[in-house]
Enzyme design. Structure first.
Site, mmCIF file in Angstrom:
data_model
loop_
_atom_site.group_PDB
_atom_site.id
_atom_site.type_symbol
_atom_site.label_atom_id
_atom_site.label_comp_id
_atom_site.label_asym_id
_atom_site.label_seq_id
_atom_site.Cartn_x
_atom_site.Cartn_y
_atom_site.Cartn_z
ATOM 1 N N ARG A 129 -13.563 0.332 -5.808
ATOM 2 C CA ARG A 129 -14.286 1.390 -5.104
ATOM 3 C C ARG A 129 -14.123 2.722 -5.822
ATOM 4 O O ARG A 129 -13.046 3.025 -6.340
ATOM 5 C CB ARG A 129 -13.784 1.522 -3.659
ATOM 6 C CG ARG A 129 -14.225 0.346 -2.803
ATOM 7 C CD ARG A 129 -13.749 0.428 -1.371
ATOM 8 N NE ARG A 129 -14.226 -0.770 -0.668
ATOM 9 C CZ ARG A 129 -13.560 -1.424 0.262
ATOM 10 N NH1 ARG A 129 -12.374 -0.998 0.656
ATOM 11 N NH2 ARG A 129 -14.073 -2.497 0.832
ATOM 12 N N HIS A 142 0.813 -1.214 0.000
ATOM 13 C CA HIS A 142 0.000 0.000 0.000
ATOM 14 C C HIS A 142 0.854 1.275 0.000
ATOM 15 O O HIS A 142 0.839 2.033 -0.957
ATOM 16 C CB HIS A 142 -0.924 0.011 1.228
ATOM 17 C CG HIS A 142 -2.208 -0.716 1.033
ATOM 18 N ND1 HIS A 142 -2.259 -2.059 0.714
ATOM 19 C CD2 HIS A 142 -3.498 -0.306 1.123
ATOM 20 C CE1 HIS A 142 -3.533 -2.438 0.615
ATOM 21 N NE2 HIS A 142 -4.299 -1.391 0.854
ATOM 22 N N ARG A 150 -10.009 -0.860 7.643
ATOM 23 C CA ARG A 150 -9.074 -0.100 8.486
ATOM 24 C C ARG A 150 -9.653 0.177 9.876
ATOM 25 O O ARG A 150 -10.623 0.898 10.045
ATOM 26 C CB ARG A 150 -8.633 1.187 7.786
ATOM 27 C CG ARG A 150 -9.705 2.211 7.578
ATOM 28 C CD ARG A 150 -9.259 3.357 6.680
ATOM 29 N NE ARG A 150 -9.188 2.935 5.283
ATOM 30 C CZ ARG A 150 -9.249 3.779 4.240
ATOM 31 N NH1 ARG A 150 -9.362 5.062 4.433
ATOM 32 N NH2 ARG A 150 -9.184 3.337 3.006
ATOM 33 N N ASP A 180 -7.560 -6.668 5.621
ATOM 34 C CA ASP A 180 -7.914 -5.942 4.407
ATOM 35 C C ASP A 180 -9.259 -6.480 3.959
ATOM 36 O O ASP A 180 -9.469 -7.705 3.933
ATOM 37 C CB ASP A 180 -6.862 -6.152 3.312
ATOM 38 C CG ASP A 180 -7.124 -5.268 2.101
ATOM 39 O OD1 ASP A 180 -6.404 -4.264 1.936
ATOM 40 O OD2 ASP A 180 -8.047 -5.574 1.319
#
Length: 649
Positions: free
Chosen positions: A386, A72, A542, A126
């Site tokens: 997303r 990430h 998260r 995740d």
């Protein structure tokens, strides 16, 4: 959608869950505990996971396999990300965790290639951990603390989902792909239609889909709110594992004949046409032909949804001997080094480069808002999962979700284009054996050789929280509507994600784009309440979105309903998650109202007193006794520590 027939056969999901059940009854709505075989973390959530794991005092992970991926936060603008990566590598070596080095690839793509195996359970920090459901696994996203607890050998607790059967018939037409399948499912179910459900795929259409295509569908099933998605393990699965040199890990796994599903969604693959999700929600789906002609500024291909070798071979074939439109920026993020090496070995990487594509690192990148922010008011087509407002890094951008085929067609024409206009559909064909190189994985030794883990100055100790008092009182700090995402609560992007191991600093960005004054106001007022609508906390796993709110003093959240993972995160950090007994009462509470709640005993049915308006609002706390106990003592980490102390006496 039709109701399932009443028979005694077991679903695939029930078989895997049943083999791993350690507590509870396997009935929808019951609270159950599952034994977890594998865990995975990625670096934006992983630093906090391992700080939590260290705090438990467990000398070595107790799972069959635990993996730490760095995919990430790859930009190293200063010391913070580099320090976190060094910390993650040290933790992995000390506690027996496989470490995937920066640049190796995206966790879900790598896991599917090298570690996924049928009939196992996987828990990941995740939300798109469900990708491995394409391999016949029960693979679920969770908050980091739940993953840390699983690494310590404890069960993972959840509400037993109902099993929705998704029956696939027929085969996909040319220029229609797996992304279009899941967009069709989203169009019909919405971002809330899968909550507390497992989407189990079956039917003759399943065998027409490769493992990477199944992974795409399972990956984005998360956007329906589903607990996970799962496909059978069949000869297609076996062929994929054979190509990866792992055929010995294959086993057949499928539902019994005449299985009873809670409901059945029927999808004829032949009838699906190219689809597109419009801004700013994955379920805002239309056919590509309906919005064709919209000018495009940017096209991004990649992410854990569409970065497999199958996807990029298709992209390469469609771009061969062509050039992208002069007004379009095209980026491609391969999902793994394996994908990149195979494209290089076959010569197909050159097709991408000559067409004008910008080849990015094997990482999440633009999907998490790290790099490639669109221009002001820009239109960006992405093969991601997303398209929430502002997630791309540009608040005014309009982000559309598409298949790789639609992405290529639009990059070539400079406007949203139906890929069926590209002419003859290429036959790509995957080789029977992949080019495999595991040199970017660091496998742990039997005996830990790290005595001291190096921590950079940005890695701060975990905040400690007290047990909740018998009475909560505070102001409504913020009132929100439906489908508030964790991106709304605590945004991503390189600036904020670099603070992920520093809760005091990252908390300053809570609701940054919703209400920039929220963090300061919450601290000055000594915390308070948040009021939300349906599906509060959808999106990313998260846990920072809960932990930062707790740090700012948020005592309770009252919503019409919660997304599964965020609900668990609120419980884990001692924030009381209440739902309106009567959803219309959402309108009866205003921002600024002062609320009181008696928490002594934490019954299912409670009343919140609105002292500003002198009215009582009935609410519910639909938690198990175990979950109530976690909240009462101040969170899951406190509860686990107490359990270990008691066990060691």
């Amino acid at each position: 959608m039709s109701q399932g027939k009443d028979t005694m056969g077991k679903s695939l999901s029930e078989k895997v869950v049943g083999e791993h059940l350690v507590e509870g009854r396997m009935e929808p709505g019951e609270h159950i505990g599952l034994r977890i075989d594998h865990t995975l973390t990625q670096d934006s959530t992983g630093t906090l996971v391992y700080l939590e794991f260290e705090a438990m005092g467990v000398p070595r992970v107790k799972t069959k396999l635990s993996l730490s991926f760095v995919d990430h936060n790859m930009l190293q603008n200063d010391f913070r990300n580099a320090d976190d990566h060094r910390y993650l590598q040290g933790v992995a070596a000390k506690y027996g965790i496989v470490f995937s080095r920066p640049g190796n690839g995206i966790c879900h793509q790598l896991y599917l290639e090298r570690f996924a195996r049928p009939a196992y359970t996987l828990l990941g920090s995740d939300s798109h951990t469900s990708t491995a459901g394409g391999m016949g696994m029960i693979a679920m996203g969770a908050g980091g603390l739940d993953v840390a607890v699983a690494m310590a050998g404890e069960p993972f607790y959840l509400e037993m989902p109902s099993i929705m059967g998704v029956k696939l018939a027929g085969a996909l037409s040319s220029f229609v792909s797996a992304k279009d399948v899941i967009l069709e499912v989203l169009r019909r179910l919405s971002v809330r239609g899968g909550v507390n459900k497992i989407l189990e795929y079956f039917g003759a259409g399943v065998r027409t889909l490769s493992v990477p295509e199944r992974g795409t569908i399972a990956n984005m099933g998360t956007e329906t709110g589903a607990t996970t998605s799962v496909f059978p393990s069949d000869e297609v699965t076996r062929a994929f594992l054979k190509g990866q040199g792992r055929e010995d890990q294959w086993m057949e796994l499928r539902a019994d004949e005449g299985v009873k599903y809670s409901e059945i969604l029927e999808v004829n693959l032949k009838e699906i046409e190219p689809l597109i999700a419009l801004p700013h929600s994955p379920d805002n789906v239309k056919t590509v032909s309906e919005v064709e002609g919209t000018p495009v500024d940017q096209v991004c291909i990649g992410s854990c949804t569409n970065s497999s070798l199958r996807d990029l071979k298709m992209v390469a074939a469609l771009l061969k001997d062509k050039k992208i439109n002069n007004n379009v920026s095209l980026t491609i993020s391969p999902g793994s080094r394996q994908v990149l090496e195979n494209l290089t070995a076959s010569g197909e990487l050159v097709y991408l480069m000559r067409a004008g594509a910008r080849i990015l690192e094997n990482a999440c990148g633009p999907c998490i808002g790290i790099g490639q922010a669109p221009p002001t008011d820009g239109v960006s087509l992405r093969t991601f999962n997303r398209n929430f407002l502002g997630r791309s890094g540009t608040q005014s951008a309009k982000v559309y979700l598409v298949s790789p085929e639609t992405a290529v067609a639009s990059a070539l024409y400079g406007e949203i284009t139906d890929p069926r206009k590209l002419g003859k559909y290429p036959e790509i064909g995957l080789s029977e054996k992949f080019v495999i190189n595991d040199s970017m994985f660091i496998f742990p030794t039997e005996k830990a050789h790290v005595t001291e883990i190096v921590r950079g100055p940005n890695i701060k100790p975990l905040p400690s929280f007290e047990p909740i008092p018998d009475r909560l009182k505070g102001e409504v700090l913020l009132k929100l509507g439906d489908n508030v995402s964790t991106d709304d609560i605590l945004p991503g992007g390189s600036e904020i994600l670099s603070l992920r191991s520093n809760i005091p600093e990252i908390s300053k960005h809570t609701f940054r784009y919703v209400d920039p004054s929220f963090a300061d106001r919450a601290l000055k007022k000594g915390g308070g309440f948040i009021v939300g609508g349906e599906n509060y906390g959808q999106g990313s796993s998260r846990e920072h979105a809960a932990l930062a709110a707790k740090y700012l003093g948020v005592k309770a959240i009252i919503a019409k309903s919660f997304a599964r993972i965020h609900l668990a995160n609120l419980i884990n950090f001692g924030i009381v998650p209440l739902t309106f007994a009567n959803k219309q009462d959402h309108a009866a509470i205003a921002q600024g109202d002062v609320l009181e709640l008696c928490t002594k005993g934490l019954k299912r049915k409670l009343c919140v007193k609105n002292t500003t308006k002198n009215v009582e609002v009935p609410v519910e706390l639909g938690l198990s006794d175990r979950e109530k106990g976690v909240i009462t003592v101040g969170g899951k980490l406190v509860a686990i520590k107490a359990k270990r102390v008691k066990k060691n006496r």
